[in-house]
Each structure stands twice: as structure tokens, then as C-alpha cells.
Design a protein around this motif. Structure first.
Motif, mmCIF file in Angstrom:
data_model
loop_
_atom_site.group_PDB
_atom_site.id
_atom_site.type_symbol
_atom_site.label_atom_id
_atom_site.label_comp_id
_atom_site.label_asym_id
_atom_site.label_seq_id
_atom_site.Cartn_x
_atom_site.Cartn_y
_atom_site.Cartn_z
ATOM 1 N N VAL A 193 0.889 -1.356 -0.016
ATOM 2 C CA VAL A 193 -0.069 0.099 -0.172
ATOM 3 C C VAL A 193 0.733 1.240 0.118
ATOM 4 N N LEU A 194 0.693 1.905 -1.032
ATOM 5 C CA LEU A 194 1.273 3.325 -1.436
ATOM 6 C C LEU A 194 0.384 4.453 -0.913
ATOM 7 N N ASP A 195 0.981 5.775 -0.339
ATOM 8 C CA ASP A 195 0.176 6.698 -0.200
ATOM 9 C C ASP A 195 0.412 7.576 -1.516
ATOM 10 N N ALA A 196 -0.663 7.657 -2.399
ATOM 11 C CA ALA A 196 -0.566 8.496 -3.689
ATOM 12 C C ALA A 196 -0.266 10.041 -3.251
ATOM 13 N N ALA A 197 -0.615 10.464 -2.125
ATOM 14 C CA ALA A 197 -0.842 11.799 -2.016
ATOM 15 C C ALA A 197 0.755 12.337 -1.319
ATOM 16 N N ARG A 198 1.432 11.195 -1.516
ATOM 17 C CA ARG A 198 3.053 11.752 -0.860
ATOM 18 C C ARG A 198 3.993 11.075 -1.559
ATOM 19 N N PRO A 199 5.441 11.797 -1.664
ATOM 20 C CA PRO A 199 6.276 11.092 -2.490
ATOM 21 C C PRO A 199 6.815 9.563 -2.179
ATOM 22 N N PHE A 200 7.486 9.023 -2.990
ATOM 23 C CA PHE A 200 8.325 7.650 -2.679
ATOM 24 C C PHE A 200 9.142 7.842 -1.848
ATOM 25 N N GLU A 201 9.002 7.322 -0.650
ATOM 26 C CA GLU A 201 9.888 7.747 0.720
ATOM 27 C C GLU A 201 10.731 6.685 1.117
ATOM 28 N N ALA A 202 11.704 6.788 2.059
ATOM 29 C CA ALA A 202 12.882 6.088 2.319
ATOM 30 C C ALA A 202 12.206 4.606 2.591
ATOM 31 N N GLU A 203 10.913 4.718 3.607
ATOM 32 C CA GLU A 203 10.352 3.509 4.070
ATOM 33 C C GLU A 203 9.844 2.572 2.868
ATOM 34 N N ASP A 204 9.297 3.376 1.843
ATOM 35 C CA ASP A 204 8.816 2.586 0.622
ATOM 36 C C ASP A 204 9.765 1.966 -0.027
ATOM 37 N N ARG A 205 10.884 2.540 -0.016
ATOM 38 C CA ARG A 205 12.173 2.109 -0.700
ATOM 39 C C ARG A 205 12.476 0.707 -0.031
ATOM 40 N N LEU A 206 12.672 1.008 1.357
ATOM 41 C CA LEU A 206 12.872 -0.394 2.124
ATOM 42 C C LEU A 206 12.145 -1.577 1.943
ATOM 43 N N ILE A 207 10.768 -1.122 1.667
ATOM 44 C CA ILE A 207 9.870 -2.255 1.678
ATOM 45 C C ILE A 207 9.992 -2.841 0.322
ATOM 46 N N LEU A 208 10.230 -2.011 -0.663
ATOM 47 C CA LEU A 208 10.248 -2.540 -2.104
ATOM 48 C C LEU A 208 11.481 -3.462 -2.329
ATOM 49 N N ASN A 209 12.457 -3.150 -1.767
ATOM 50 C CA ASN A 209 13.801 -3.658 -1.847
ATOM 51 C C ASN A 209 13.590 -5.281 -1.341
ATOM 52 N N SER A 210 12.488 -5.199 -0.156
ATOM 53 C CA SER A 210 12.552 -6.659 0.231
ATOM 54 C C SER A 210 11.380 -7.324 -0.232
ATOM 55 N N LEU A 211 10.845 -6.871 -1.348
ATOM 56 C CA LEU A 211 9.785 -7.531 -2.069
ATOM 57 C C LEU A 211 10.358 -8.574 -3.441
ATOM 58 N N SER A 212 11.655 -8.567 -3.623
ATOM 59 C CA SER A 212 12.119 -9.278 -4.785
ATOM 60 C C SER A 212 11.816 -10.951 -4.602
ATOM 61 N N GLY A 213 10.877 -11.569 -5.552
ATOM 62 C CA GLY A 213 10.625 -12.799 -5.414
ATOM 63 C C GLY A 213 9.583 -13.130 -4.863
ATOM 64 N N SER A 214 8.808 -12.009 -4.505
ATOM 65 C CA SER A 214 7.389 -12.250 -4.237
ATOM 66 C C SER A 214 6.314 -11.910 -4.954
ATOM 67 N N ARG A 215 5.038 -12.244 -4.943
ATOM 68 C CA ARG A 215 4.120 -11.555 -5.858
ATOM 69 C C ARG A 215 3.496 -10.473 -5.227
ATOM 70 N N VAL A 216 3.564 -9.658 -6.293
ATOM 71 C CA VAL A 216 3.014 -8.249 -5.403
ATOM 72 C C VAL A 216 2.104 -7.651 -6.214
ATOM 73 N N ILE A 217 1.050 -6.557 -5.731
ATOM 74 C CA ILE A 217 0.429 -5.907 -6.351
ATOM 75 C C ILE A 217 0.518 -4.463 -5.377
ATOM 76 N N LEU A 218 0.771 -3.502 -6.277
ATOM 77 C CA LEU A 218 1.011 -2.177 -5.826
ATOM 78 C C LEU A 218 -0.351 -1.422 -5.830
ATOM 79 N N VAL A 219 -0.465 -1.200 -4.551
ATOM 80 C CA VAL A 219 -2.014 -0.315 -4.244
ATOM 81 C C VAL A 219 -1.721 1.068 -3.961
ATOM 82 N N ARG A 220 -1.949 1.858 -4.807
ATOM 83 C CA ARG A 220 -2.063 3.447 -4.583
ATOM 84 C C ARG A 220 -3.187 3.881 -3.894
ATOM 85 N N ASN A 221 -3.071 3.958 -2.710
ATOM 86 C CA ASN A 221 -4.171 4.592 -1.968
ATOM 87 C C ASN A 221 -4.279 6.172 -2.112
#
Lengths: 456, 631
Positions: free
Chosen positions: A306-334
């Protein structure tokens, strides 16, 4: 080890329910019925009639419960043995007492899956049907139930038989050229042989594709909702749950901090994993909380990021994204109802992305559909005509058969000797036949039946 | 009835291909043996085609030879055309076939019997078994003599209540020109055997002087001819060709015009014929789209004008036969010397036999050959030798010899018969053998010589030769594994010539031989040792290397099924009382009474589930028996 004595078990799910059924199967079933159940009208139990009466402790004479009972004489019963069913009130204690009376009257407690095993051994159902019975018991949604019933009706057996007859036909062709060199048969009809094999493989491939769908229909999927604080995870969870409040069940998770919520997304059972820890740290940016969520990623079949569409892509988002390799993911722009600020990094271009608003409900249906279609193929969505293998044992056998047939096809193309090709074909036949129990052994049977729960 | 004043160990009834092997085996194993035949001039007579071998049948002949039987040696001595079939396919399905000089074949076998120690050969029609208080005593003959025997082997072929059909005419006969055997099958039926009826047929014999061979394609045998027997050095008989002719649409029209007088289609014949060997009218009716059918015109011998048109058997009336045979190109003026005919005969349901071929109903009585519902000289001989061996072993008080499905075609055949019975004349095919890659003609000696020697059938001379071969195979196997390419000039040249530049120095000959395109004959270019090693030895090493993957898979399957095969069924197990079996399975098992769990698993309708119930019933039975004994 399998001995033909009389067995008994509670055949309704454990816990308190409306009614509880104790089932008895074997030669002593009628005697046990006479001993523990007193019908209101006098006289013994006539087969296939439902009686009202009472269960009594025949030692103390005490009435344990009011109950209904039915005796089904062999072979017109589930196990093809004499079967007695006592339907009593569903309190745990009552049901347990009725069972113990049956056990005291000469039955022994059934092993897991033993009723179905007897049904199989007595020729009442075939192996595929026997396994499907367990799936009916464990079905979480109607679609899975339909799949299980389809299988029980022998739809899978029928597909397997089709593949078998194609393989047998090919084998017959191969054998003819081996055994009758003196006959005027002409050249080996490799075209007909390969056409049989490719038709058979088409069936196997379809069944194998269906395996994943079948497993998912039967077992459901686990979905982890992850995101930085305030992205809207809990709101999303609530959105998904609110819509389905009627069929939500609450099962304590294996980890104390994790609560599993099961929701039915159009026939797909989805277990939503949400870390209590993350919810707790929603207000405060606390790296520890995110780390705990990240540990759950490998446990999930799908991650909703879940991403906050009203805010920029931040350090926490990056941290999470980096951990998702190999997983099945759907990005949810809330928060898509707000002005969009978020810009996703290019590396996510290929990832499925759905814009929603948990506030307005915008895009929630689309998200559900995306989750579903990520896991189920078109055919599975309406599974009434959908035949799938849903057992690892079936899959392994068909994978073996398919691999052997692959070798057969390359052998055929390379003009390998027919008698060697025949070995592959026979192995493939044996593998395919093992699905319906045509080439099975005691060991396989033990394995299957030990994975069954008690009763049907 | 006059009692002959001697008790034989083994009496063999019938001197066809089964009877001869049975009598020789028993006599060679040291038993006093009597061979009784309706006609001493018809010993080992080839009633149908004058040939031995073919796919799977050749395999049977080699196995009979490996065990110490006579058939292979007899055809080697009297064969007039030898061919190995399927040479373009792998070694497992290559098979030997030979045309025999029919008269020489019969005369040589008669001579061998006559010179066999412990063996009396006598003419006489057996009309009944002598049975006293349920025990077999011997046999009674039509001429009024009864012979005493400890064991009896019945090999009646097509003779029991034989009925010959030519068109709508029919008359009793065991074979054209011979009397049938009457009485015996009635008695067997009364004793509780299930007597059934089968049908077979044979084509006309034609006068080769009236055939225009210049218009037919000749087919020659292999040069040099390869013998059947592991003991035969070379074939010394003169070799002659066969000829190929074809039917045509007009022939088929003739056949169709005569169908109203065919006993087959008029419903007169009740016996079931073989689907794999249909009469020409059957072929024409069942395959109306085929515009020609092939026939091999086979010589019946060197010293006769009679020839045999294979695949052209018929029971149509003689006038139709004449026009039909003459409709073929090259046969326009052909004269029939003996008409084609169909024959119906009685057989006994083979599920009433143990795997030793002893009947389950009467101890010391054995059945072999067509009486068990089989067809073919080789199938008959394979059963004959086993029945003779087991009768002799019984006389000696020893356990029977039962060959398994994984070691021989003989084992496959007998297992098929005793577990499944047969509704049509049973013929061997390689596809019946699930371990086909292991059951090759070339290794029949490696599979069975030791068994034949252990029971005293294989001579010390033959056995010594076998042991030498076995040692040489082991030595050669070790040699190719240990010998590595040193890349001298001849090796380098060889590799360049074969486009094998990827092969490194130090590669073993074994690795080289595993390559699909390399064989021993290639190696001979630089490998002196293999040039001097016997072909039969190189062949074994090469097959083992080339097919190792497949062979290992089959060996693995054998190991997995060993548990079932090695579990014997208790003789006193009451199948009707075994819980968990369906009524159908209970009835089948009670009727069949299998000797092992493996046999039970092959009875049609006995499911894997039933086998798991049975395996538990056996354990429970063993437990009960042990408990009863300890009381």
C-alpha cells in the motif's frame, strides 16, 4: 494395518454446533444401535429409516440425549458396511458421551480417514473420489466445493481415462510394429503415434495448469498487507472485511501478534495477514515495526504493497520495495481521490498496480478482481465445468507422465528403437493410471488415508 | 483291460511338440518315461506351417534350448531357411525364424526319442486316466492295455474331440488324416475340469510344379544362416527361398461369394478362433477396404513339391478354395494337394493349473500345450519341457521349477495362462512381457542355463561352454572399462574419420561404446582384442552398455514387484470369508486359487484395493495358524 472390525467416530466438526453426528461402521453397527439407541416406537431399526428416540447409558439406564438415528445396512451405505448414524444435540460433552457409549459397546475409535478408506477398499468409490471426499469436508468456499464434487463425480477420472486410452492407442501402434514385422503393415505410423501423444499431453497439461488453481481453490491464499505508516493498510483491511462481514471468520494465528482474517473474494478464500505490531506503530515511525512486517513477506502468497498517492516515494517505501523481490506483489496506490504526488520508480513498471481510495471505496472492486485473476485462470473462476487435480500426489504422477512422454517424443523424433519407446509409454501409462488407483500399492494407500480427517 | 507290468515315473500322452519335450526332459532327468502317441509316424509333426520361431516364439525356442530342450537343435538340423527378424530394431525384439523340412524335422525328433535312455515310445490312444480313490494311477488305452505311472502329462493338441470342417462338411479327426482322441475330455469334464472349445485352421497345401515362381518375389534367408541352439556351431542343410504372392479384389469377391457355405459364417463352428491368425474369409470380411493380402509361399521340404501358403487358411468348400487360390497372380494353374480346413477341439481352462502346470484338481497330473488353450509349436514345447521337468521333480520329491515373468517368456506365458485363462488360442507376443528388454534371445542362456543345469537337463559339455562364455563376458566388460585411449596414430585417425574430435585422451572404451553411433565393429579398426573375441561375447557387453539406462529401470521395477511375487497364498485360505472383498473378487479368487499374491494381482478384476486387503488377510491367517499351532 487394516482390520475389518467396527469403527466409530464423531463425524461433525469439532466444537459446539447445532447437531453432532456419531457414525459407526462395521458388522456390529446394528448391535451397537440396539444397545445405545431406544426408538420412541418399539422394535428394532429398519434399514434406511430415520427414527426419533433417545440415547441411553445401558449400564445406568440414564438418558444421555434425545436423538435421531438411522441404520444403513450393507451394501447400501457409504462404506458398503452396516452403518449407524446417531444425530444428537451438538454440545461437545453430549457428543463425546454418545461416542464413548458406542466404543463401550464394541466399536473402536476410527483412525483418520478410515471411513473413506473402507469405502474405497469396498469398491464404493475410486481413489480420486476418495481424496475428493476430504476436500469436500475441508472446502472453504463454494467454488472449491464444486471442484471437489466434480472430482467426486469422476470428472477427473474421466479425463485421466481419456489420456490413458490415447496412450494405450499409441502403445498399440508401437507394439504392432514390433510384434508383426512379417505383416504387410507398411512403415511405422509415427504421425499417428505422435498425434496420440500430443493429444494426451494436452490433457495432462490442462490438468497440471489446473493444479495450481485447484490448490488455490481448496486451500485459499494468504495475503500480506504492507506499507509505511499512514498509507492506509488498516483502512484497506477494513474495506475488504466490511464488504464481507457475513463470512469473516476469526482464527487465531500461529504468531501471537498476527491475526488472520479470512475473506471470500468471489470464490477465492483469502487469508489477510496483518501485523498487530504494525498497527500499533502506526502513529510513530518505528523501524522495528516495519522490520517485523518484512519478516512475514515470505509467508504470504501475495503482498499488497500500500502506497500513499498523496505523498512522494519515501525511504520506508524503498526499504519495503527492496524486500519484495521474489514475491508476488500488487502495488496499491491509496488515496487516489487526493491530488497525486507519488511517482513510482521505473523498476516497478512491470508490477501490477491498482489505484484505490479506501476513503471513497474507489477501485476496491478492481483490486479484488486483480487479486483473484492473479491466482485463478479464466476456467477456474466458474469451476462448474472445471476439472482440476488438486492433490500433490496427482500432480507428481502427471508431471512424471509428462516428463516421460517428453522423452518419448524426442526419442520418436530421433528414431529411437520402438521397444525402448515402448518402455517410456508404459511408464507414462503406469503414472497416469496411478492417479485413479490402477497401479497403486499398500504404501501409497497408507499415505493417502493417513492424511484424511475422521469421517466424511 | 490288460495291465502292463511296469510302473513308469512319468507317462506323456501325445507326441507333438509339447509331448516330445516333456518326455525328453523327464527321461533326461533320470525318470523312467513312457511316451504314448496315436500315430508313431506323426511324432513332432508340423500340422500347420512348416516353420519354427518368429517374434517371441524364437525367444521361447532359445529358452527351451537354454534349459536343455530339443526344439532348437531339431530345427538347426532340419531347417532349410533361417532368418533373423527385426534386425533394424533393437536386440530385445530381434527374433529367429526358420523354415523346416517337415518330414526331416519329424524323423529327426523320432530318432532322438528312440535313442533316449529311460524312454519308451509306444503307439496307443489314451481313452482315460486310471484314477483310484482320487489318486492318479496311470492311463488306459483303446487297445486295452493300461499303463501305470506315478505322474501323467497330457499333451493332446487338437486331438480331443477334434472335428474337421471343410465347407459344410465336417467329420471327426485330430488332424487331416488322423483319428481324434475320444473319451478323455469327457472324463476330464466329469472330474471337474472346465472343458472349452477352440478352433484353428490351416491353408491348403499346393503343388509347386503348378506355380509360376517367375511372377513371384523370392525371399531368401540370411547368409550365413544363424542357428537357434547355443550348442549348434553351424547350419549345414541346403537353404531355399520362400516366395511372396498377393490376393486381389477378384480373390476377395470369390471369398465373399462362398461365405454362405462357410461353416464359420453359417454358425456351425462354435469354437473360438485366434484373432491374430484369422482365416482369409475373416480377413476379407473384417477389412473390406484392404485390396490385397500377402502370403508367403513356404516350402514344406527339400524333397517334396508341397508348399504352404501362409495366412491363407480357410474353411470354405473345396470348389471355392480351388478358384480362390487360382485367382492369385502366379497361381493361375495351381493344383491343391491337400485342402485347407478348420478344426475344432477341446481344451481345459488353464486357470485350473498351478504355475508348475500340475492340475489343481488331480495331484501328479500335468497339462501342456494346446490342451491349455495355446497355439503354436513353440508355446507347446515351452509348456512341454516345464511339465516334463516338474513331473520328474515330483517323482524325485523335489520342489517344482517355476520360471518367473522377469526371467523368461516361458514364465510370462504360463503365468498368463494360470492367472487369466484364455478365451482364444493363446499365442506369445513380445508385448506380453513387461520386462521385454531383459528377455532377449541373445541372453536366454545367461537367464536359464544354470537352472537347466541344476535340474540335470543341460549336459556338462554345454554347461562348460556356457561358463566359459560367462567368464569372457565379465573379462571383456572389465577390459573395456579399464582400457583408455592413448591417442596413438590409429586411434587419432579413427576419431577424425568418425568426426569424434571431442573425445579426449584417457576416454575408456566403455565410454566410447556408450555413444549411440559407436559399436564394436567400429572399435575393431584399432582394438585388436575385440577383433579376436567371439561375437556372442561382444554382443552381450555392447547391449549391456547401450541399454543400461532402460535395463536398470526394468530391474528396478522387478525389485519393486518382488514382494508381491514372493508372497504365497495360504492353500487353505477361505476367500469367501475374507472381509472387504467384493463378491466378484471373492468368486474369482475362489475359482482361480492363485499360488502367490503376484498371481492374484494379475487376475482380471482383482483391484489394487483387493490386493491390499488380501495381503492383510494373509498376515492375519499366518497369525491365526501360528496361534493354533502353539495351542
Amino acid at each position: 494395518m487394516y482390520i475389518r472390525d467396527t469403527i466409530a467416530a464423531v463425524s461433525t466438526p469439532p466444537g459446539n454446533g447445532g447437531i453432532g453426528i456419531v457414525r459407526v461402521s462395521g458388522s456390529q453397527a446394528a448391535d451397537i444401535g440396539d444397545a445405545v439407541f431406544k426408538p420412541l416406537c418399539n422394535g428394532g431399526l429398519i434399514s434406511h429409516r430415520f427414527y426419533f428416540g433417545s440415547v441411553r447409558d445401558y449400564l445406568s439406564g440414564e438418558v444421555v440425549d434425545e436423538a435421531m438415528a438411522v441404520l444403513m445396512r450393507a451394501p447400501r451405505s457409504y462404506t458398503r458396511e452396516d452403518v449407524l448414524e446417531i444425530h444428537c444435540h451438538g454440545g461437545m460433552l453430549v457428543v463425546e458421551r454418545v461416542l464413548s457409549l458406542c466404543l463401550r459397546s464394541g466399536a473402536r475409535l476410527a483412525e483418520p480417514g478410515e471411513f473413506t478408506r473402507r469405502a474405497f477398499l469396498n469398491g464404493r468409490i475410486d481413489l480420486v473420489q476418495a481424496e475428493a471426499v476430504m476436500d469436500i469436508i475441508g472446502s472453504q468456499t463454494e467454488a472449491a466445493l464444486r471442484l471437489a464434487q466434480n472430482q467426486r463425480e469422476g470428472a477427473l477420472s474421466q479425463r485421466i481415462d481419456e489420456a490413458r486410452s490415447l496412450l494405450l492407442h499409441a502403445l498399440a501402434l508401437v507394439e504392432a510394429y514390433i510384434d508383426f514385422p512379417e505383416e504387410d503393415l507398411g512403415a511405422t505410423d509415427t504421425a499417428a503415434i505422435s498425434s496420440d501423444i500430443s493429444s494426451a499431453r494436452t490433457i495432462l497439461t490442462k490438468l497440471l495448469t489446473g493444479f495450481e488453481d485447484g490448490r488455490i481453490l481448496r486451500e485459499g491464499i494468504s495475503v500480506l498487507i504492507i506499507g509505511k505508516p499512514n498509507a492506509g493498510k488498516s483502512s484497506l483491511l477494513n474495506r475488504l472485511l466490511n464488504e464481507n462481514r457475513a463470512i469473516v471468520t476469526h482464527i487465531p494465528g500461529t504468531t501471537r501478534d498476527i491475526i488472520e482474517e479470512t475473506v471470500n473474494l468471489g470464490g477465492l478464500a483469502v487469508r489477510l495477514l496483518d501485523s498487530a505490531g504494525i498497527r500499533h506503530t502506526d502513529d510513530v515511525v518505528e523501524l522495528e515495526g516495519i522490520n517485523r512486517a518484512l519478516e512475514k513477506i515470505p509467508l504470504a502468497d501475495l503482498v499488497l504493497f500500500v502506497l500513499d498517492a498523496a505523498r512522494p516515494f519515501e525511504a520506508e517505501d524503498r526499504l519495503i520495495l527492496n524486500s519484495l523481490s521474489g514475491s508476488r506483489v500488487i502495488l496499491v496506490r491509496n488515496k487516489s481521490d487526493l491530488p497525486v504526488i507519488l511517482e513510482l520508480p521505473t523498476e516497478t513498471d512491470a508490477t501490477k498496480c491498482v489505484a484505490i481510495s479506501t476513503h471513497t471505496g474507489l477501485g476496491v472492486d478492481e483490486l479484488k478482481e486483480t487479486v483473484r485473476s492473479t491466482f485463478l485462470h479464466e476456467a477456474a473462476i466458474d469451476s462448474r465445468d472445471f476439472v482440476a487435480i488438486s492433490r500433490a500426489r496427482h500432480r507428481d504422477a502427471l508431471v512424471t507422465a509428462d516428463a516421460v512422454l517428453d522423452r518419448f517424443e524426442s526419442g520418436l523424433a530421433a528414431n529411437l528403437e520402438l521397444e525402448l519407446l515402448s518402455v517410456d509409454l508404459r511408464d507414462a501409462l503406469a503414472a497416469v493410471g496411478s492417479v485413479t488407483g490402477q497401479a497403486t500399492s499398500d504404501d501409497v494407500l497408507d499415505l493417502i488415508f493417513s492424511s484424511f480427517c475422521i469421517g466424511k | 483291460m490288460i495291465n502292463y507290468d511296469f510302473q513308469y515315473d512319468v507317462i506323456v500322452v501325445g507326441a507333438g511338440h509339447a509331448g516330445c519335450e516333456a518326455a525328453l526332459a523327464a527321461a533326461r532327468m533320470g525318470c523312467s518315461t513312457l511316451l504314448l502317441t496315436i500315430n508313431l509316424d506323426a511324432i513332432a509333426l508340423m500340422s500347420c506351417n512348416p516353420a519354427i520361431g518368429g517374434l517371441a516364439k524364437g525367444h521361447l525356442v532359445k529358452e527351451i534350448d537354454a534349459l536343455g530342450g530339443e526344439m532348437a537343435k531339431n530345427i538347426d538340423a532340419t531347417g532349410i531357411q533361417f532368418r533373423v527378424l527385426n534386425t533394424r530394431k533393437g536386440p530385445a525384439v530381434r527374433a529367429s525364424r526358420a523354415q523346416a523340412d517337415k518330414q526331416l524335422y519329424r524323423l529327426r525328433m523320432k530318432r532322438v526319442l528312440e535313442h533316449q535312455e529311460n524312454l519308451h515310445v509306444k503307439q496307443g490312444e489314451v481313452t482315460a486316466l486310471s484314477i483310484d480313490g482320487g489318486e492318479l494311477r496311470g492311463v488306459e488305452t483303446r487297445s486295452g492295455i493300461s499303463f501305470l505311472g506315478k505322474t501323467v502329462v497330457i499333451t493332446t493338441g487338437t486331438f480331443m474331440r477334434g472335428l474337421i470342417h471343410i465347407g459344410l462338411n465336417n467329420y471327426p479327426g485330430g488332424r487331416a488324416g488322423d483319428l481324434p482322441s475320444v473319451g478323455l475330455s469327457d472324463q476330464l469334464g466329469k472330474l471337474g475340469f472346465n472343458v472349452g472349445r477352440l478352433k484353428t485352421g490351416t491353408p491348403a497345401r499346393l503343388d509347386s510344379r503348378t506355380i509360376d515362381f517367375s511372377r513371384l518375389e523370392a525371399q531368401f534367408g540370411d547368409d550365413p544362416p544363424v542357428p537357434f541352439s547355443f550348442s549348434t556351431e553351424r547350419i549345414s542343410m541346403p537353404q531355399v527361398p520362400c516366395h511372396i504372392a498377393y490376393t486381389n479384389p477378384r480373390s476377395h469377391e470369390i471369398i465373399r461369394s462362398g461365405l454362405d457355405r462357410s461353416p464359420l459364417y453359417a454358425g456351425i463352428i462354435e469354437g473360438i478362433g485366434p484373432r491374430y491368425c484369422p482365416s482369409i474369409e475373416d480377413k476379407v470380411v473384417r477389412f473390406p477396404d484392404k485390396d490385397r493380402h500377402q502370403t508367403f509361399i513356404e516350402p514344406e521340404g527339400l524333397d517334396t513339391v508341397e508348399v504352404y501358403p501362409s495366412g491363407m487358411s480357410t474353411s470354405l468348400p473345396i470348389d471355392v478354395q480351388i478358384v480362390f487360390y487360382r485367382s492369385m497372380v502366379g497361381l493361375e494353374r495351381v493344383e491343391i494337394m491337400r485342402p485347407a480346413y478348420a478344426i475344432e477341439y477341446d481344451y481345459i481352462d488353464p486357470i485350473q493349473l498351478h504355475a508348475s502346470l500340475e492340475t489343481k484338481l488331480i495331484r501328479n497330473l500335468y497339462h501342456a500345450g494346446q490342451i491349455n488353450g495355446t497355439s503354436g509349436y513353440e508355446e507347446a514345447a515351452g509348456q512341454g519341457i516345464m511339465a516334463g521337468i516338474n513331473a520328474a521333480l515330483r517323482v524325485k520329491g523335489l520342489e517344482p521349477l517355476v520360471l518367473s515373468r522377469s526371467e523368461s517368456y516361458i514364465g510370462v506365458m504360463i503365468d498368463d495362462l494360470v492367472t487369466q485363462g484364455t478365451k482364444e488360442p493363446y499365442r506369445m507376443f513380445t508385448s506380453r512381457a513387461e520386462y521385454r528388454l531383459l528377455l532377449r534371445e541373445d541372453n536366454a542362456d545367461l537367464r536359464l542355463r544354470e537352472k537347466g543345469h541344476a535340474i540335470g537337463l543341460v549336459s556338462e559339455h554345454d554347461y562348460a561352454a556356457y561358463l566359459r562364455k560367462k567368464e569372457m563376458i565379465a573379462a571383456e566388460y572389465a577390459r573395456v572399462a579399464a582400457t583408455r585411449l592413448v591417442m596413438d596414430e590409429s586411434q587419432q585417425q579413427f576419431l577424425i574419420k568418425r568426426g569424434l574430435s571431442d573425445i579426449q585422451k584417457g576416454t575408456s572404451l566403455e565410454q566410447l561404446l556408450r555413444r549411440p553411433d559407436i559399436s564394436y565393429s567400429d572399435l575393431a579398426e584399432f582394438d585388436h582384442v575385440s577383433r579376436e573375441t567371439p561375437q556372442t561375447v561382444l554382443e552381450q557387453v555392447q547391449i549391456q552398455l547401450k541399454y543400461q539406462g532402460y535395463i536398470d529401470r526394468q530391474l528396478d521395477q522387478i525389485e519393486r514387484s518382488a514382494k508381491l511375487e514372493n508372497t504365497s497364498m495360504p492353500a487353505d485360505l477361505d476367500y469367501l470369508a475374507v472381509n472387504g472383498l467384493t463378491t466378484e473378487v471373492r468368486e474369482k479368487l475362489s475359482r482361480n486359487r492363485p499360488d502367490t499374491l503376484g498371481q492374484a494381482s494379475r487376475i482380471p478384476g482383482v483391484t489394487p484395493a483387493a490386493i491390499s486387503v488380501l495381503s492383510i488377510a494373509i498376515k492375519a491367517h499366518a497369525g491365526r495358524s501360528a496361534a493354533e499351532e502353539s495351542q
